[in-house]
Scaffold this motif. Structure first.
Motif, PDB file in Angstrom:
ATOM      1  N   GLN A  81       0.826  -1.207   0.000  1.00 45.44           N
ATOM      2  CA  GLN A  81       0.000   0.000   0.000  1.00 45.44           C
ATOM      3  C   GLN A  81       0.860   1.257   0.000  1.00 45.44           C
ATOM      4  N   LEU A  82       1.955   1.232   0.754  1.00 45.31           N
ATOM      5  CA  LEU A  82       2.850   2.384   0.775  1.00 45.31           C
ATOM      6  C   LEU A  82       3.473   2.636  -0.599  1.00 45.31           C
ATOM      7  N   ILE A  83       3.905   1.553  -1.243  1.00 47.34           N
ATOM      8  CA  ILE A  83       4.521   1.677  -2.565  1.00 47.34           C
ATOM      9  C   ILE A  83       3.511   2.208  -3.584  1.00 47.34           C
ATOM     10  N   ASP A  84       2.284   1.639  -3.554  1.00 45.95           N
ATOM     11  CA  ASP A  84       1.261   2.079  -4.505  1.00 45.95           C
ATOM     12  C   ASP A  84       0.850   3.524  -4.251  1.00 45.95           C
ATOM     13  N   ALA A  85       0.788   3.908  -2.980  1.00 47.19           N
ATOM     14  CA  ALA A  85       0.423   5.287  -2.656  1.00 47.19           C
ATOM     15  C   ALA A  85       1.475   6.262  -3.185  1.00 47.19           C
ATOM     16  N   GLU A  86       2.734   5.898  -3.040  1.00 45.48           N
ATOM     17  CA  GLU A  86       3.814   6.758  -3.533  1.00 45.48           C
ATOM     18  C   GLU A  86       3.772   6.865  -5.051  1.00 45.48           C
ATOM     19  N   ARG A  87       3.523   5.742  -5.721  1.00 48.08           N
ATOM     20  CA  ARG A  87       3.467   5.760  -7.179  1.00 48.08           C
ATOM     21  C   ARG A  87       2.279   6.580  -7.678  1.00 48.08           C
ATOM     22  N   ALA A  88       1.133   6.454  -6.982  1.00 47.17           N
ATOM     23  CA  ALA A  88      -0.046   7.205  -7.393  1.00 47.17           C
ATOM     24  C   ALA A  88       0.182   8.701  -7.241  1.00 47.17           C
ATOM     25  N   LEU A  89       0.875   9.100  -6.180  1.00 48.41           N
ATOM     26  CA  LEU A  89       1.106  10.513  -5.930  1.00 48.41           C
ATOM     27  C   LEU A  89       2.108  11.103  -6.911  1.00 48.41           C
TER      28      LEU A  89
END
Length: 310
Positions: A81-89
Motif C-alpha cells: 500500500q505504501l509503494i502504490d500510494a507513492e506511485r499514485a502521488l
C-alpha cells in the motif's frame, strides 16, 4: 504525535518480508543488495521488539512460524500500500515487481497457465513467479499465496472469483480398450466398463462424472478398478495406455483426440462443464503484480480461439 516507527524499523520490516518471500536470508540479501548478516540482524531486531519468533531456522531450511506468517501477511500488505500510494502521488506507476505466489491445479496449470508464464515475464521481468501445482486447496493466509486458480466457483464470500472459462468434460478411452471392451452406448452401460476415478483431495471421495440428460447435467458415480490421488492428469495417461474410460477436461486431451490416441465416447451426453476461476481474498489490497497477472490471464483467455468440436 508520538512516532511508532523509525527508519531502521521500516527497513527491518522490508528485509523480513524479503526473507519470507525468498525463504532464505542469503537469497533475500542477494536480491536486495545487502549482506546475509544484515538480514539476520533485522529479523532479530524485529523478534526482540515483538517478543515472538518469526522464523524456525535449521541447518537445512527456514520457515515462518505461525506468528511469523500472520505478521508477514500484514506487513506485506502494508508495504504494498505504501509503494502504490507513492506511485499514485508521483504519477510513476512503474512495473510490477517482487515474488508472485500462485496456486494452480494440475490440469489448468499444465495446459493453460504454465505455457503463458514466459510471455508474462517478458512483459514484467521484475516479477519472480512461484507456482504451486497441485489439486490441494491452499490456505491464502497461512501459506502466503497471492492468488489461486480453481475449478468450481467458491461458496466462501471471503473470496473474489473471476471466471476464466467453462471447461468442457468428455469421456475418452484408447482405441485398444474400446476394441477389447466395446463402445459404451449409454450412461447405464458404464457399469460394464472400467472407469478410472480421481479422488478429490478436499472431500476424500471420487469426483462424480457429469453427463447431460434431458437438457440437464446429472452426476453419475462411475465404478472401476483404478482410483487416482493427487494428480488428475494420471487419468489421461492411464486411459491412453488402455486401462479404461476416463472423464477429462477437453482442454487436456485435445492433442490425443487429434492424433487418435484417445477417442471420445458418449458424445450424445456431453456438454457439461466446470468453471475455472482465478481467486483472491475479498478486501485484500491487490498489489500491482497481482492485478497485472489477473488482467493478463483474463486477456489471454478472451483472445484464445473458441474450442473446436472434436
Amino acid at each position: 504525535m508520538r512516532r511508532h516507527f523509525d527508519d531502521v524499523l521500516v527497513g527491518s520490516i522490508e528485509l523480513f518480508c524479503a526473507a519470507a518471500d525468498y525463504g532464505s536470508f542469503t537469497a533475500a540479501a542477494k536480491a536486495v543488495g545487502v549482506t546475509p548478516a544484515a538480514v539476520s540482524r533485522s529479523v532479530s531486531r524485529l523478534e526482540a521488539r515483538l517478543g515472538a519468533r518469526l522464523f524456525v531456522r535449521t541447518t537445512r531450511q527456514m520457515s515462518l512460524t505461525e506468528d511469523g506468517r500472520r505478521y508477514f501477511e500484514q506487513c506485506r500488505q502494508a508495504l504494498t500500500q505504501l509503494i502504490d500510494a507513492e506511485r499514485a502521488l508521483t504519477g510513476l506507476q512503474g512495473l510490477p515487481s517482487g515474488v508472485l505466489r500462485i496456486s494452480v491445479p494440475t490440469t489448468y496449470g499444465h495446459h493453460r497457465v504454465l505455457p503463458l508464464l514466459p510471455a508474462f515475464r517478458a512483459l514484467y521481468p521484475e516479477v519472480r513467479v512461484d507456482v504451486h501445482v497441485s489439486n490441494r486447496n491452499i490456505d491464502f493466509v497461512d501459506e502466503g499465496y497471492d492468488l489461486a486458480i480453481r475449478a468450481r466457483e467458491p461458496a466462501d464470500s471471503r473470496f473474489i472469483a473471476r471466471k476464466l472459462e467453462d471447461a468442457e468434460l468428455v469421456v475418452v478411452a484408447a482405441p485398444g480398450y474400446l476394441a477389447r471392451a466395446g463402445v459404451p452406448g449409454s450412461i447405464a452401460s458404464l457399469a460394464q466398463h472400467d472407469c478410472i476415478n480421481f479422488v478429490l483431495p478436499s472431500t476424500g471421495r471420487p469426483i462424480p462424472w457429469l453427463f447431460r440428460e434431458k437438457g440437464k447435467c446429472i452426476e453419475v458415480a462411475a465404478a472401476g478398478n483404478y482410483c487416482l490421488y493427487e494428480d488428475i492428469l494420471a487419468g489421461v495417461t492411464l486411459a491412453r495406455s488402455g486401462a479404461g474410460l476416463f472423464q477429462a477436461y477437453r482442454l487436456t486431451i485435445e492433442e490425443d483426440l487429434r492424433k487418435g490416441t484417445l477417442v471420445e465416447v458418449l458424445s450424445a451426453h456431453a456438454g457439461c462443464s466446470r468453471p475455472f476461476s482465478v481467486m483472491y481474498p475479498h478486501g485484500r489490497h491487490l498489489s500491482l503484480k497481482v492485478r497485472s497477472f489477473v488482467e493478463f490471464l483474463l486477456a489471454a483467455r478472451s483472445a484464445a480461439p473458441a474450442p473446436m468440436d472434436a
